[in-house]
Design an enzyme around this catalytic site. Structure first.
Site, PDB file in Angstrom:
ATOM      1  N   THR A  27       1.335  -4.514   4.294  1.00 47.12           N
ATOM      2  CA  THR A  27       1.123  -4.844   5.708  1.00 47.12           C
ATOM      3  C   THR A  27       0.529  -6.226   5.941  1.00 47.12           C
ATOM      4  OG1 THR A  27      -1.060  -3.770   5.696  1.00 47.12           O
ATOM      5  CG2 THR A  27       0.842  -2.418   6.320  1.00 47.12           C
ATOM      6  N   THR A  69       0.815  -1.209   0.000  1.00 46.31           N
ATOM      7  CA  THR A  69       0.000   0.000   0.000  1.00 46.31           C
ATOM      8  C   THR A  69       0.851   1.262   0.000  1.00 46.31           C
ATOM      9  OG1 THR A  69      -1.807  -1.136   1.134  1.00 46.31           O
ATOM     10  CG2 THR A  69      -1.809   1.250   1.264  1.00 46.31           C
TER      11      THR A  69
END
Length: 318
Positions: free
Chosen positions: A81, A12
């Site tokens: 993540t 991200t």
């Protein structure tokens, strides 16, 4: 002048909405903001969303870190993540603790007003370059908190402070102006890194639940070189699993699906932790199931047999 290596892998922190409208995808590696007096060298071995990262990618990262570390004072890895904690733990196992390597990412993408990537990246860089970081091995920095790779875990799917894990962070970074203040709450442990020639052992994770009678166990045991079971409580299972584990010649590691706490051979009823250990199961200590899987596949890739694997888990030798 200090030198920093930044290894970009996607996630991200490098993402924005795709031009074709298919959603957010990794597209552009971010730059470290506000890092004065430091020479930064960027590397990009691959660009992937973290669900696509495999143990083979983790081994590539470990070898790249070993290659660039002698020319740099610290190493930062940007990562998605979803599997960041697994890559961090793999690097903990594979790299000597003398190399200061810090993983970070973001929960918001770069076109959101609340993009947390720059702050996390600057934090990670300043932690990696701090003299007290050397000797601690792979760390995770997120939201100003510094985590040990063995215990950090993603605890929220969307919150900016998405990382935690019992017993909590081992340090903290804050800034006053351009000055970074890094504090550690724990001393590093001495350890020897593992050196597998590859990471292609096949280990599967099974998840226990109320009423599980072992569905899927036999198939997984046939396919895999070893198994990890995310068991109940301190490492307990329904009674039906006891004979299955006893008859499995491959290593079977018992972790817990509970979010914190060790696996202990407490209960003596059929399927209780004490009976599972008696049947040959290996307690995972405090490792969660996906980190126990990484340790088991690394040990199998090193050529260890079941007694050797049991020794590493029993002595927390990682």
């Amino acid at each position: 002048m200090q030198r920093l290596a930044v290894i970009h892998t996607g996630g991200t922190i490098s993402s924005r909405p795709a031009p074709d409208g298919r959603g957010v995808t990794p597209q552009q590696a971010p730059s470290v903001p506000g890092l004065e007096g430091v020479v930064v060298t960027d590397y990009q071995p691959f660009t992937l969303p973290s669900p696509h990262v495999t143990p083979q990618h983790m081994l590539v990262l470990a070898r790249l870190v070993e290659q660039v570390a002698p020319q740099h004072d610290g190493v930062v890895i940007t990562h998605g993540t979803d599997t960041l904690e697994e890559t961090a733990f793999a690097l903990h196992l594979l790299l000597p603790p003398s190399i200061p390597v810090v993983l970070t990412g973001s929960m918001r993408h770069m076109e959101e007003a609340s993009w947390d990537g720059p702050g996390n990246l600057l934090d990670a860089a300043q932690v990696a370059l701090h003299p007290r970081t050397r000797g601690r091995g792979a760390l995770v920095v997120f939201g100003g908190d510094i985590f040990d790779a063995r215990t950090v875990t993603k605890i929220h799917t969307t919150a900016v402070d998405a990382f935690g894990g019992y017993p909590g962070p081992i340090g903290r970074i804050d800034r006053v102006g351009h000055v970074a203040h890094v504090e550690y709450f724990a001393t590093p442990d001495a350890r020897t890194p593992l050196a597998p020639p590859h990471l292609d052992a096949h280990v599967e994770v099974l998840y226990a639940y109320a009423g599980w009678q072992g569905e899927g166990y036999a198939e997984a045991a046939r396919r895999a070189d070893g198994l990890v079971i995310a068991a109940l409580g301190t490492g307990n299972l329904p009674a039906e699993l006891l004979p299955l584990i006893r008859d499995t010649p491959k290593p079977v590691v018992i972790a817990t699906r509970t979010h914190a706490g060790p696996v202990l051979p407490v209960y003596g009823y059929p399927g209780g932790g004490a009976t599972l250990v008696e049947a040959g199961a290996i307690p995972a200590s405090f490792l969660n199931a996906h980190k126990a899987r990484l340790l088991l596949l690394t040990l199998l890739s090193c050529g260890l047999d079941t007694p050797g694997i049991r020794h590493v888990f029993a002595d927390d030798a990682y």
